[in-house]
Design a protein around this motif. Structure first.
Motif, PDB file in Angstrom:
ATOM      1  N   GLY A  30       0.778  -1.233   0.000  1.00 20.17           N
ATOM      2  CA  GLY A  30       0.000   0.000   0.000  1.00 20.17           C
ATOM      3  C   GLY A  30       0.804   1.274   0.000  1.00 20.17           C
ATOM      4  O   GLY A  30       0.234   2.357   0.126  1.00 20.17           O
ATOM      5  N   ASP A  31       2.135   1.171  -0.149  1.00 22.10           N
ATOM      6  CA  ASP A  31       2.966   2.374  -0.176  1.00 22.10           C
ATOM      7  C   ASP A  31       3.688   2.558  -1.507  1.00 22.10           C
ATOM      8  O   ASP A  31       4.626   3.343  -1.603  1.00 22.10           O
ATOM      9  CB  ASP A  31       3.991   2.324   0.968  1.00 22.10           C
ATOM     10  CG  ASP A  31       4.915   1.116   0.870  1.00 22.10           C
ATOM     11  OD1 ASP A  31       4.657   0.235   0.025  1.00 22.10           O
ATOM     12  OD2 ASP A  31       5.895   1.063   1.645  1.00 22.10           O
ATOM     13  N   GLY A  32       3.246   1.817  -2.520  1.00 24.77           N
ATOM     14  CA  GLY A  32       3.856   1.944  -3.835  1.00 24.77           C
ATOM     15  C   GLY A  32       5.124   1.145  -4.030  1.00 24.77           C
ATOM     16  O   GLY A  32       5.721   1.186  -5.105  1.00 24.77           O
ATOM     17  N   SER A  33       5.541   0.392  -3.032  1.00 28.37           N
ATOM     18  CA  SER A  33       6.754  -0.408  -3.146  1.00 28.37           C
ATOM     19  C   SER A  33       6.453  -1.704  -3.894  1.00 28.37           C
ATOM     20  O   SER A  33       5.294  -2.101  -4.040  1.00 28.37           O
ATOM     21  CB  SER A  33       7.307  -0.717  -1.749  1.00 28.37           C
ATOM     22  OG  SER A  33       6.370  -1.469  -1.013  1.00 28.37           O
ATOM     23  N   TYR A  57      -1.788   2.414   6.013  1.00 29.95           N
ATOM     24  CA  TYR A  57      -1.637   1.892   4.662  1.00 29.95           C
ATOM     25  C   TYR A  57      -2.612   0.739   4.453  1.00 29.95           C
ATOM     26  O   TYR A  57      -2.865  -0.058   5.362  1.00 29.95           O
ATOM     27  CB  TYR A  57      -0.203   1.400   4.428  1.00 29.95           C
ATOM     28  CG  TYR A  57       0.838   2.485   4.536  1.00 29.95           C
ATOM     29  CD1 TYR A  57       1.218   3.228   3.430  1.00 29.95           C
ATOM     30  CD2 TYR A  57       1.431   2.779   5.766  1.00 29.95           C
ATOM     31  CE1 TYR A  57       2.171   4.233   3.532  1.00 29.95           C
ATOM     32  CE2 TYR A  57       2.386   3.780   5.877  1.00 29.95           C
ATOM     33  CZ  TYR A  57       2.746   4.506   4.757  1.00 29.95           C
ATOM     34  OH  TYR A  57       3.698   5.495   4.862  1.00 29.95           O
ATOM     35  N   VAL A  58      -3.168   0.643   3.217  1.00 27.75           N
ATOM     36  CA  VAL A  58      -4.056  -0.448   2.856  1.00 27.75           C
ATOM     37  C   VAL A  58      -3.211  -1.575   2.287  1.00 27.75           C
ATOM     38  O   VAL A  58      -2.715  -1.500   1.163  1.00 27.75           O
ATOM     39  CB  VAL A  58      -5.120  -0.001   1.843  1.00 27.75           C
ATOM     40  CG1 VAL A  58      -6.024  -1.182   1.477  1.00 27.75           C
ATOM     41  CG2 VAL A  58      -5.957   1.140   2.404  1.00 27.75           C
ATOM     42  N   ILE A  64      -6.188  -2.385   6.942  1.00 22.56           N
ATOM     43  CA  ILE A  64      -5.437  -1.146   7.164  1.00 22.56           C
ATOM     44  C   ILE A  64      -4.314  -1.426   8.157  1.00 22.56           C
ATOM     45  O   ILE A  64      -4.539  -1.940   9.248  1.00 22.56           O
ATOM     46  CB  ILE A  64      -6.347  -0.031   7.687  1.00 22.56           C
ATOM     47  CG1 ILE A  64      -7.409   0.308   6.631  1.00 22.56           C
ATOM     48  CG2 ILE A  64      -5.536   1.212   8.053  1.00 22.56           C
ATOM     49  CD1 ILE A  64      -8.404   1.350   7.088  1.00 22.56           C
ATOM     50  N   VAL A  65      -3.092  -1.086   7.771  1.00 21.93           N
ATOM     51  CA  VAL A  65      -1.903  -1.334   8.572  1.00 21.93           C
ATOM     52  C   VAL A  65      -1.292   0.011   8.961  1.00 21.93           C
ATOM     53  O   VAL A  65      -1.195   0.923   8.130  1.00 21.93           O
ATOM     54  CB  VAL A  65      -0.879  -2.180   7.790  1.00 21.93           C
ATOM     55  CG1 VAL A  65       0.411  -2.321   8.567  1.00 21.93           C
ATOM     56  CG2 VAL A  65      -1.471  -3.544   7.486  1.00 21.93           C
TER      57      VAL A  65
END
Length: 385
Positions: free
Chosen positions: A61-64, A82-83, A103-104
């Motif tokens: 969920g962070d684009g990584s 973050y999802v 959700i984290v």
């Protein structure tokens, strides 16, 4: 094979075995912060219907880039929510795929301590860059046995009075509502302290046992000699002692102390020593350490970490406990006179104890004691029904 003539023939045909359209796969996962540097541990261990050869793919969920495997550890570069998504594929025909999203919250906590001291031994401590303070618990240990606990912005600053000069190792543990925690250390030099003084204050409370009262000196740690005058023409020449009264009445009780630095002090107070029932039993008074009144001690050295939410509460709240090798915990609620009003046990799931409690008690202040593996931790609870 036709026997004696040794003539043989072989026929081969390919068949396909599938799941006949039945897919019992349900993806699920749990997560927890690994440390205060943004590292989060993920595991699909509570998924069901996973067969050998299945693959797990993680989107953080962070684009990584995605991760893979039944367990992964991911480091978030910035704090926040973050999802995260887990996709499990059993890799069979027909396709059997399940997805779970949650959700984290990444754990990024860091702070520095600064201090101002004066000639009276008073030190004022401040946490710089503590991040969000909403719901965060702060546990201060001033290195001389003194502690201070607070929640929210009230815990960012702390003041403590030292009675002796020297260097002290100050620590503050921060725990946010997501059980993310970190500990900051600081060494303070106390070069001068206030003039030597003695504290002879004391308090008395009845116990849950009929005809038994507790007496608690306010500052017993530095007392080297003490004399109790019980107000009935009797006295005791030691701090921790017992005394019995033959009748319920109001008594002028005095405590005289001398402390390690040489100062002396005397405090007198009138107490109406009574019995719950008017009978012929004598009344016993026992001098105890102040911590004995509630039956709890602040075990700051323990690696247990806990949160009580919401606090203040209307009686319904959750107790959460984390710690290394945590298997379960005993949870006890104690009132201000040391009476246990609620007790339960809770088992740990994935290294964490979480227990919802409904407490039917009068408004006021209570202590929640959590014990596990010989270690203990306490929290203050405020009820406002």
């Amino acid at each position: 094979m036709n026997g004696a003539n040794t003539c043989s023939s072989v026929a081969t045909q390919t068949i396909s075995i599938t799941n006949a359209g039945v897919c019992n796969l349900t993806a699920n996962f749990f997560w927890q912060p690994v440390n205060s540097s943004g590292s989060v541990y993920f595991s699909n261990g509570n998924s069901s219907g996973v067969i050998p050869g299945a693959t797990s793919t993680w989107a953080f969920g962070d684009g990584s880039p995605n991760g893979s495997g039944s367990t992964v550890t991911h480091v978030y570069s910035t704090p926040g929510n973050y999802v995260a998504t887990l996709t499990i594929n059993n890799n069979i025909t027909p396709a059997c795929i399940s997805t779970k999203t949650a959700i984290v919250t990444s754990c990024l906590m860091s702070a520095t301590v600064s201090a101002n001291t004066n000639t009276n031994g008073i030190a004022s401590f401040t946490l710089a860059s503590p991040g969000s303070t909403t719901g965060t618990n702060y546990f201060w240990n001033f290195g001389d046995g003194g502690t201070y606990n607070a929640t929210g912005s009230a815990g960012v600053n702390a003041t403590h009075t030292y009675v002796a000069t020297g260097f002290y190792n100050v620590t503050v543990m921060m725990i946010n509502p997501n059980t993310c925690s970190t500990t900051v250390q600081y060494s303070v030099n106390i070069s001068s302290v206030a003039t030597c003084s003695a504290n002879s204050n004391f308090s008395m409370v009845p116990t849950a046992t009929a005809q038994v009262w507790y007496v608690a000196p306010a500052a017993p740690g530095s007392i080297v000699s003490a004399v109790w005058n019980w107000g009935d023409n009797s006295s005791s020449n030691t701090l921790y002692t017992n005394h019995t009264y033959s009748a319920a009445a109001t008594y002028d009780i005095c405590l005289s102390v001398t402390v390690t630095c040489g100062a002396s002090s005397t405090t007198c107070a009138s107490y109406a020593i009574y019995k719950p029932q008017q009978d012929l039993n004598i009344i016993q008074v026992t001098v105890v350490d102040p911590e004995t009144i509630t039956g709890i001690k602040n075990n700051f050295a323990s690696d247990l970490r806990s949160t009580v939410s919401p606090n203040p509460s209307n009686g319904a709240f959750n107790v959460s406990l984390n710690g290394s090798d945590l298997k379960g915990a005993r949870i006890t609620v104690i009132d201000l006179v040391g009476k246990t009003i609620f007790e339960t046990r809770a088992e740990a799931v994935d290294g964490k104890v979480s227990k919802d409690i409904q407490l039917n008690a009068a408004n006021g202040v209570y202590f929640i004691k959590m014990e596990s593996g010989g270690k203990s931790l306490t929290q203050k609870l405020i009820l406002t029904n």
